[in-house]
Write an enzyme that holds these catalytic residues in place. Structure first.
Site, PDB file in Angstrom:
ATOM      1  N   ARG A   1      36.678  39.321  -5.006  1.00  0.00           N
ATOM      2  CA  ARG A   1      36.220  37.942  -4.920  1.00  0.00           C
ATOM      3  C   ARG A   1      36.196  37.265  -6.280  1.00  0.00           C
ATOM      4  NH1 ARG A   1      31.597  37.625  -1.233  1.00  0.00           N
ATOM      5  NH2 ARG A   1      33.430  37.410   0.098  1.00  0.00           N
ATOM      6  N   TYR A   2      35.785  38.005  -7.281  1.00  0.00           N
ATOM      7  CA  TYR A   2      35.666  37.448  -8.629  1.00  0.00           C
ATOM      8  C   TYR A   2      36.877  37.870  -9.452  1.00  0.00           C
ATOM      9  CZ  TYR A   2      30.746  36.770  -7.335  1.00  0.00           C
ATOM     10  OH  TYR A   2      29.581  36.388  -6.720  1.00  0.00           O
TER      11      TYR A   2
ATOM     12  N   ARG B   1      36.327  41.740 -11.316  1.00  0.00           N
ATOM     13  CA  ARG B   1      35.621  42.879 -10.744  1.00  0.00           C
ATOM     14  C   ARG B   1      35.805  42.958  -9.235  1.00  0.00           C
ATOM     15  NH1 ARG B   1      32.813  38.584 -12.192  1.00  0.00           N
ATOM     16  NH2 ARG B   1      30.850  37.965 -11.242  1.00  0.00           N
TER      17      ARG B   1
ATOM     18  N   CYS C   1      24.477  55.120   5.653  1.00  0.00           N
ATOM     19  CA  CYS C   1      23.312  55.139   4.785  1.00  0.00           C
ATOM     20  C   CYS C   1      22.329  56.148   5.362  1.00  0.00           C
ATOM     21  CB  CYS C   1      22.655  53.767   4.764  1.00  0.00           C
ATOM     22  SG  CYS C   1      23.586  52.539   3.826  1.00  0.00           S
TER      23      CYS C   1
ATOM     24  N   CYS D   1      19.972  44.468   6.702  1.00  0.00           N
ATOM     25  CA  CYS D   1      21.287  44.708   6.095  1.00  0.00           C
ATOM     26  C   CYS D   1      22.227  43.520   6.317  1.00  0.00           C
ATOM     27  CB  CYS D   1      21.916  45.955   6.691  1.00  0.00           C
ATOM     28  SG  CYS D   1      23.504  46.351   5.934  1.00  0.00           S
TER      29      CYS D   1
ATOM     30  N   ASP E   1      20.785  36.645   3.620  1.00  0.00           N
ATOM     31  CA  ASP E   1      22.055  36.108   4.115  1.00  0.00           C
ATOM     32  C   ASP E   1      21.970  35.609   5.556  1.00  0.00           C
ATOM     33  OD1 ASP E   1      23.602  36.457   1.839  1.00  0.00           O
ATOM     34  OD2 ASP E   1      24.005  38.561   2.311  1.00  0.00           O
TER      35      ASP E   1
HETATM   36  C1  PLP Z   1      27.881  40.840  -5.775  1.00  0.00           C
HETATM   37  C2  PLP Z   1      29.303  41.058  -5.790  1.00  0.00           C
HETATM   38  C3  PLP Z   1      29.952  41.486  -6.944  1.00  0.00           C
HETATM   39  C4  PLP Z   1      29.229  41.710  -8.246  1.00  0.00           C
HETATM   40  O1  PLP Z   1      28.704  40.514  -8.721  1.00  0.00           O
HETATM   41  P1  PLP Z   1      27.867  40.503 -10.068  1.00  0.00           P
HETATM   42  O2  PLP Z   1      27.320  39.108 -10.139  1.00  0.00           O
HETATM   43  O3  PLP Z   1      28.823  40.821 -11.158  1.00  0.00           O
HETATM   44  O4  PLP Z   1      26.801  41.533  -9.945  1.00  0.00           O
HETATM   45  C5  PLP Z   1      31.314  41.682  -6.884  1.00  0.00           C
HETATM   46  N1  PLP Z   1      32.008  41.473  -5.751  1.00  0.00           N
HETATM   47  C6  PLP Z   1      31.411  41.038  -4.621  1.00  0.00           C
HETATM   48  C7  PLP Z   1      32.241  40.804  -3.424  1.00  0.00           C
HETATM   49  C8  PLP Z   1      30.043  40.832  -4.595  1.00  0.00           C
HETATM   50  O5  PLP Z   1      29.446  40.432  -3.466  1.00  0.00           O
END
Ligand code: PLP
Length: 440
Positions: A121-122, A125, A134, A141, A302
């Site tokens: 998504r980002y 990362r 779990c 959840c 959520d």
């Molecule tokens: C929360 C999340 C992250 C990590 O986000 P940070 O703000 O860096 O902790 C990465 N990918 C997804 C899809 C997330 O939901």
């Protein structure tokens, strides 16, 4: 070893008076996780009747039950309906209510998934779902849709797909292992997975999100620590929601992790009737930092199906943040975030501290209500940035590949970029312009 009475009683009822020394064996705990209403009733002595019992059966058909004996032992049977552990672990018939605004995958994690198991998504990362199970199924959840998918533990071949994706995607510098709970995997699989991921040159850090310190602290064994230690830097985030969850056993687990050299963070979810109280939250945060855990996020609950009874207005979160900023240590304060429905990612929200602004003064208020002004510099020479660091006097020596294009709002702030607005797709006004232009 000291066991409290509740633990002894539960162990006795599970194991017919056999050895209480198994209590600290995490595999014993998993094997004896409470998965049915009958079991729950027998072991706790709490009984449900009539319609409520029938509705509970229905609830657990839809969203399965699993509670470790350890976590169960934290429930107060005398006052279970007000018990924060009971509410997180056992839940109730409210889960069958689905509201129109709720979605099974509110964060669109399945849409942002280039290969099975990865949510990308980002920019830099990825989230890597490495297990689907779990030890305890949290009733709140966000991935309720996946819970209990017949004990799905990915095989090495399935995990390899995710590893391959990370390997061929050089912008990924941070890999977040999540699930399910990654520590549900056996030690040797964790060892293998971490060695694969950490052998990828562009991966700088590995993060692990686990609720084991809260619901099954005995999972944090010396063997596990010695495996994790080989792959530093490893950051670990856990998930405490209430001060009652910080027990002698969980403190021991946290101490092991902290002594192992892993930076520890905590992600709480703001839950109605569990922790939606500034005093409960502050007590939790203080206990966390005493145990070397840095509060990281406080999540707005959520829009997943069946969570309506847990949701608070966002104003409750703002009120809690107001009670923290200035009132307690900065490092005891989490960032309050709303994970944008539809997959926009986490959006931080805070009370407002800037009251007004002119060309050379900013008016601010502090936590006490004191209003103050900050006088801005009379002259500040803006540096024109064309993102060519070699000709810049700030002396940043970026290695090759460290430069990336600005996106989003950051792009609007940039000198070398001419974009002046971000416009939603299919904007009617602009479409009209295009149409009119066509007629000329
Ligand atoms: C929360 C999340 C992250 C990590 O986000 P940070 O703000 O860096 O902790 C990465 N990918 C997804 C899809 C997330 O939901």
């Amino acid at each position: 070893m000291i066991f409290d009475e509740a633990q002894q009683e539960i162990a006795k009822r599970i194991d017919n008076n056999k050895n209480i020394s198994n209590w600290r064996n995490w595999k014993w705990q998993l094997k004896h996780a409470i998965k049915s209403l009958d079991q729950f009733e027998t072991i706790t002595g709490i009984n449900f009747k009539g319609k409520e019992r029938k509705d509970l059966e229905k609830t657990f058909d839809r969203f399965p039950l699993s509670i470790t004996p350890y976590y169960l032992s934290l429930i107060d049977p005398e006052n279970f309906r007000n018990d924060p552990v009971f509410k997180q672990a056992f839940g109730g018939i409210e889960e069958l209510i689905t509201q129109p605004s709720e979605l099974s995958d509110p964060l669109a994690e399945d849409h942002d998934s280039p290969v099975e198991g990865i949510t990308h998504r980002y920019p830099d990362r990825v989230l890597f779902h490495v297990s689907n199970i779990c030890s305890m199924y949290c009733r709140h959840c966000t991935r309720k849709r996946k819970v209990g998918d017949v004990d799905f533990v990915p095989t090495k071949d399935q995990l390899r797909k995710g590893i391959e994706y990370i390997r061929k995607t050089p912008q990924v510098r941070d890999v977040l292992l999540s699930g399910g709970d990654p520590f549900m995997l056996p030690d040797e699989k964790i060892d293998w997975l971490l060695s694969e991921i950490s052998s990828i040159e562009h991966v700088e850090v590995i993060r692990i999100g686990t609720r084991m310190p809260v619901v099954l602290p005995y999972r944090i064994t010396d063997e596990l620590i010695s495996i994790l230690k080989k792959y530093q830097p490893v950051w670990i985030n856990t998930h405490f929601n209430h001060p009652r969850e910080i027990t002698t056993s969980s403190k021991e687990a946290l101490a092991r992790l902290a002594d192992g050299g892993f930076p520890l963070g905590n992600q709480s979810v703001l839950l109605a009737d569990v922790n939606d109280c500034p005093r409960i939250m502050k007590s939790l945060l203080h206990k966390l930092v005493r145990n070397r855990v840095r509060p990281y996020y406080l999540y707005q609950c959520d829009l997943s199906e069946g969570l309506s009874h847990f949701r608070t207005p966002i104003g409750k979160g703002i009120e809690i943040m107001e009670s923290l900023v200035g009132h307690t240590s900065g490092f005891a304060r989490p960032t309050y975030v709303i994970d944008a429905p539809g997959g926009g990612g986490k959006i931080p929200v805070m009370p407002n501290y800037i009251i007004s602004w002119s060309t050379n003064r900013v008016v601010l208020r502090n936590y006490e209500g004191v209003i103050t002004t900050y006088k801005e510099p009379d002259s500040y020479e803006a540096k024109f940035c064309d993102r060519d660091c070699e000709s810049c006097n700030l002396d940043l020596e970026l290695g090759e590949g460290n430069e990336s294009d600005a996106i989003g709002i950051e792009m609007l702030l940039q000198d070398e970029n001419d974009t002046i607005s971000l416009v939603p797709e299919n904007n009617e006004r602009l479409q009209r312009r295009d149409d009119n232009a066509g007629q000329d």
